[in-house]
Design a protein around this motif. Structure first.
Motif, mmCIF file in Angstrom:
data_model
loop_
_atom_site.group_PDB
_atom_site.id
_atom_site.type_symbol
_atom_site.label_atom_id
_atom_site.label_comp_id
_atom_site.label_asym_id
_atom_site.label_seq_id
_atom_site.Cartn_x
_atom_site.Cartn_y
_atom_site.Cartn_z
ATOM 1 N N ASP A 73 2.195 1.847 -5.556
ATOM 2 C CA ASP A 73 2.401 3.260 -5.260
ATOM 3 C C ASP A 73 1.357 4.082 -5.998
ATOM 4 O OD1 ASP A 73 3.600 6.027 -5.834
ATOM 5 O OD2 ASP A 73 5.069 5.217 -4.444
ATOM 6 N N GLU A 74 0.759 5.042 -5.311
ATOM 7 C CA GLU A 74 -0.285 5.848 -5.952
ATOM 8 C C GLU A 74 0.224 6.652 -7.144
ATOM 9 O OE1 GLU A 74 0.534 9.154 -2.598
ATOM 10 O OE2 GLU A 74 -0.065 7.065 -2.341
ATOM 11 N N ARG A 75 1.542 6.827 -7.236
ATOM 12 C CA ARG A 75 2.124 7.543 -8.383
ATOM 13 C C ARG A 75 2.541 6.581 -9.492
ATOM 14 N NH1 ARG A 75 3.620 9.546 -3.661
ATOM 15 N NH2 ARG A 75 5.369 8.147 -3.548
ATOM 16 N N GLY A 76 2.207 5.311 -9.319
ATOM 17 C CA GLY A 76 2.567 4.289 -10.297
ATOM 18 C C GLY A 76 1.665 4.325 -11.513
ATOM 19 N N LYS A 77 1.851 3.330 -12.339
ATOM 20 C CA LYS A 77 1.106 3.223 -13.589
ATOM 21 C C LYS A 77 -0.317 2.750 -13.302
ATOM 22 C CE LYS A 77 1.861 1.520 -18.200
ATOM 23 N NZ LYS A 77 2.823 0.937 -19.102
ATOM 24 N N GLY A 94 6.411 -16.212 -19.867
ATOM 25 C CA GLY A 94 7.846 -15.996 -20.020
ATOM 26 C C GLY A 94 8.676 -16.777 -19.013
ATOM 27 N N GLY A 95 8.007 -17.566 -18.167
ATOM 28 C CA GLY A 95 8.734 -18.423 -17.237
ATOM 29 C C GLY A 95 8.920 -17.864 -15.843
ATOM 30 N N GLU A 96 8.338 -16.712 -15.570
ATOM 31 C CA GLU A 96 8.456 -16.162 -14.208
ATOM 32 C C GLU A 96 7.655 -17.042 -13.267
ATOM 33 O OE1 GLU A 96 10.594 -14.059 -13.577
ATOM 34 O OE2 GLU A 96 10.882 -12.882 -15.397
ATOM 35 N N GLN A 97 8.281 -17.430 -12.172
ATOM 36 C CA GLN A 97 7.604 -18.313 -11.228
ATOM 37 C C GLN A 97 7.079 -17.579 -10.009
ATOM 38 O OE1 GLN A 97 9.864 -21.804 -10.350
ATOM 39 N NE2 GLN A 97 10.362 -22.151 -12.484
ATOM 40 N N ASP A 98 7.714 -16.457 -9.665
ATOM 41 C CA ASP A 98 7.322 -15.707 -8.472
ATOM 42 C C ASP A 98 7.129 -14.240 -8.811
ATOM 43 O OD1 ASP A 98 7.593 -17.615 -6.115
ATOM 44 O OD2 ASP A 98 9.550 -17.862 -7.081
ATOM 45 N N VAL A 99 6.011 -13.694 -8.351
ATOM 46 C CA VAL A 99 5.736 -12.265 -8.468
ATOM 47 C C VAL A 99 5.461 -11.753 -7.066
ATOM 48 C CG1 VAL A 99 4.261 -10.476 -9.457
ATOM 49 C CG2 VAL A 99 4.808 -12.520 -10.802
ATOM 50 N N ALA A 100 6.131 -10.676 -6.688
ATOM 51 C CA ALA A 100 5.973 -10.112 -5.349
ATOM 52 C C ALA A 100 5.477 -8.675 -5.441
ATOM 53 C CB ALA A 100 7.302 -10.155 -4.589
ATOM 54 N N PHE A 101 4.370 -8.422 -4.778
ATOM 55 C CA PHE A 101 3.794 -7.087 -4.706
ATOM 56 C C PHE A 101 4.216 -6.475 -3.378
ATOM 57 C CE2 PHE A 101 1.270 -9.463 -7.649
ATOM 58 C CZ PHE A 101 0.976 -8.552 -8.649
ATOM 59 N N LEU A 102 4.757 -5.272 -3.428
ATOM 60 C CA LEU A 102 5.316 -4.621 -2.251
ATOM 61 C C LEU A 102 4.445 -3.434 -1.852
ATOM 62 C CD1 LEU A 102 8.997 -4.547 -3.540
ATOM 63 C CD2 LEU A 102 7.889 -6.333 -2.177
ATOM 64 N N ILE A 103 3.952 -3.463 -0.616
ATOM 65 C CA ILE A 103 3.128 -2.380 -0.088
ATOM 66 C C ILE A 103 3.886 -1.766 1.081
ATOM 67 C CG2 ILE A 103 0.925 -1.752 0.963
ATOM 68 C CD1 ILE A 103 -0.313 -4.201 -0.432
ATOM 69 N N GLY A 104 4.232 -0.507 0.947
ATOM 70 C CA GLY A 104 5.029 0.175 1.961
ATOM 71 C C GLY A 104 4.217 0.605 3.166
ATOM 72 N N GLY A 105 4.898 1.281 4.061
ATOM 73 C CA GLY A 105 4.268 1.797 5.267
ATOM 74 C C GLY A 105 3.560 3.113 5.005
ATOM 75 N N ALA A 106 3.248 3.808 6.073
ATOM 76 C CA ALA A 106 2.476 5.049 5.987
ATOM 77 C C ALA A 106 3.146 6.107 5.112
ATOM 78 C CB ALA A 106 2.241 5.607 7.387
ATOM 79 N N TRP A 128 -5.475 4.799 0.045
ATOM 80 C CA TRP A 128 -6.366 3.836 0.676
ATOM 81 C C TRP A 128 -5.718 3.261 1.922
ATOM 82 C CZ3 TRP A 128 -11.232 3.033 -1.019
ATOM 83 C CH2 TRP A 128 -11.544 3.509 -2.291
ATOM 84 N N PRO A 129 -6.523 2.867 2.908
ATOM 85 C CA PRO A 129 -5.954 2.147 4.048
ATOM 86 C C PRO A 129 -5.265 0.883 3.534
ATOM 87 C CG PRO A 129 -8.242 2.739 4.491
ATOM 88 C CD PRO A 129 -7.980 3.051 3.050
ATOM 89 N N HIS A 130 -4.190 0.496 4.191
ATOM 90 C CA HIS A 130 -3.393 -0.632 3.716
ATOM 91 C C HIS A 130 -4.200 -1.923 3.566
ATOM 92 C CE1 HIS A 130 -0.139 2.115 4.337
ATOM 93 N NE2 HIS A 130 0.689 1.251 3.792
ATOM 94 N N LEU A 131 -5.092 -2.188 4.496
ATOM 95 C CA LEU A 131 -5.877 -3.416 4.395
ATOM 96 C C LEU A 131 -6.799 -3.389 3.179
ATOM 97 C CD1 LEU A 131 -6.768 -4.268 8.087
ATOM 98 C CD2 LEU A 131 -5.323 -5.570 6.520
ATOM 99 N N LEU A 132 -7.379 -2.243 2.883
ATOM 100 C CA LEU A 132 -8.234 -2.160 1.695
ATOM 101 C C LEU A 132 -7.408 -2.258 0.421
ATOM 102 C CD1 LEU A 132 -10.949 0.480 2.649
ATOM 103 C CD2 LEU A 132 -11.111 -2.015 2.590
ATOM 104 N N ALA A 133 -6.199 -1.728 0.441
ATOM 105 C CA ALA A 133 -5.320 -1.866 -0.731
ATOM 106 C C ALA A 133 -5.020 -3.343 -0.981
ATOM 107 C CB ALA A 133 -4.024 -1.078 -0.523
ATOM 108 N N ARG A 134 -4.843 -4.111 0.073
ATOM 109 C CA ARG A 134 -4.607 -5.552 -0.082
ATOM 110 C C ARG A 134 -5.831 -6.238 -0.695
ATOM 111 N NH1 ARG A 134 -2.022 -6.883 5.815
ATOM 112 N NH2 ARG A 134 -0.789 -4.972 5.892
ATOM 113 N N VAL A 135 -7.010 -5.861 -0.197
ATOM 114 C CA VAL A 135 -8.246 -6.430 -0.747
ATOM 115 C C VAL A 135 -8.342 -6.098 -2.234
ATOM 116 C CG1 VAL A 135 -10.777 -6.296 -0.731
ATOM 117 C CG2 VAL A 135 -9.525 -6.364 1.439
ATOM 118 N N MET A 136 -8.115 -4.835 -2.573
ATOM 119 C CA MET A 136 -8.228 -4.411 -3.969
ATOM 120 C C MET A 136 -7.215 -5.140 -4.845
ATOM 121 S SD MET A 136 -8.915 -0.385 -3.127
ATOM 122 C CE MET A 136 -8.522 0.210 -4.727
#
Length: 156
Positions: A73-77, A94-106, A128-136
């Motif tokens: 989120d653009e208002r995130g840290k 710390g033993g975390e096995q899965d990390v999920a990044f969530l990118i919302g819609g428009a 940013w366009p969603h595809l570029l956010a994924r690249v970044m």
């Protein structure tokens, strides 16, 4: 550690796009398995609030149970690459096995979903366009790995 990038979009839309080529390149370089799950809200209508709530359900269904949730989120840290690498390393150690990044819609992510996230992260105050956010995001994941392993990719 396994990485999931769950995003709102139309599956397969960017198959031959230049951004998709960059996404694939970073995925291939990373030793961590990266799964990209694109989900689409096929229901039409409703308010922005209703649409964001439906998208939140789809995103949560696309990630492994118990995964650390990171809301994009653009208002995130805003973090430096080194700070981001340290957070991922702390989770991994710390033993975390899965990390999920969530990118919302428009319209962004549902506030209830953002509240559930362990971290709300901004790649930039700019939109940013969603595809570029994924690249970044994938580039920063690769950079984090390079920092953790002493690979010369990152330079201060």
């Amino acid at each position: 550690m396994k990485i999931t990038v769950a995003c709102i979009g139309r599956a397969g839309r960017a198959k031959h796009d230049a951004a998709q080529s960059l996404i694939d390149s970073y995925r291939e370089r990373l030793p961590w398995p990266v799964t990209i799950r694109e989900v689409e809200d096929r229901k039409q209508g409703g308010s922005v609030t209703e649409r964001k709530a439906r998208e939140a359900e789809l995103l949560l269904a696309a990630v492994p149970k118990g995964a650390v949730l990171v809301a994009m989120d653009e208002r995130g840290k805003s973090l430096s690459s080194r700070q981001f690498a340290e957070i991922l390393e702390k989770w991994r150690d710390g033993g975390e096995q899965d990390v999920a990044f969530l990118i919302g819609g428009a319209d962004g992510l549902d506030p209830a979903l953002t509240a559930r996230a362990r971290l709300t992260l901004s790649l930039s105050a700019m939109t940013w366009p969603h595809l570029l956010a994924r690249v970044m995001l994938l580039e920063q994941l690769y950079r984090a790995w390079s920092l953790q392993t002493g690979h010369p990719y990152h330079r201060d």
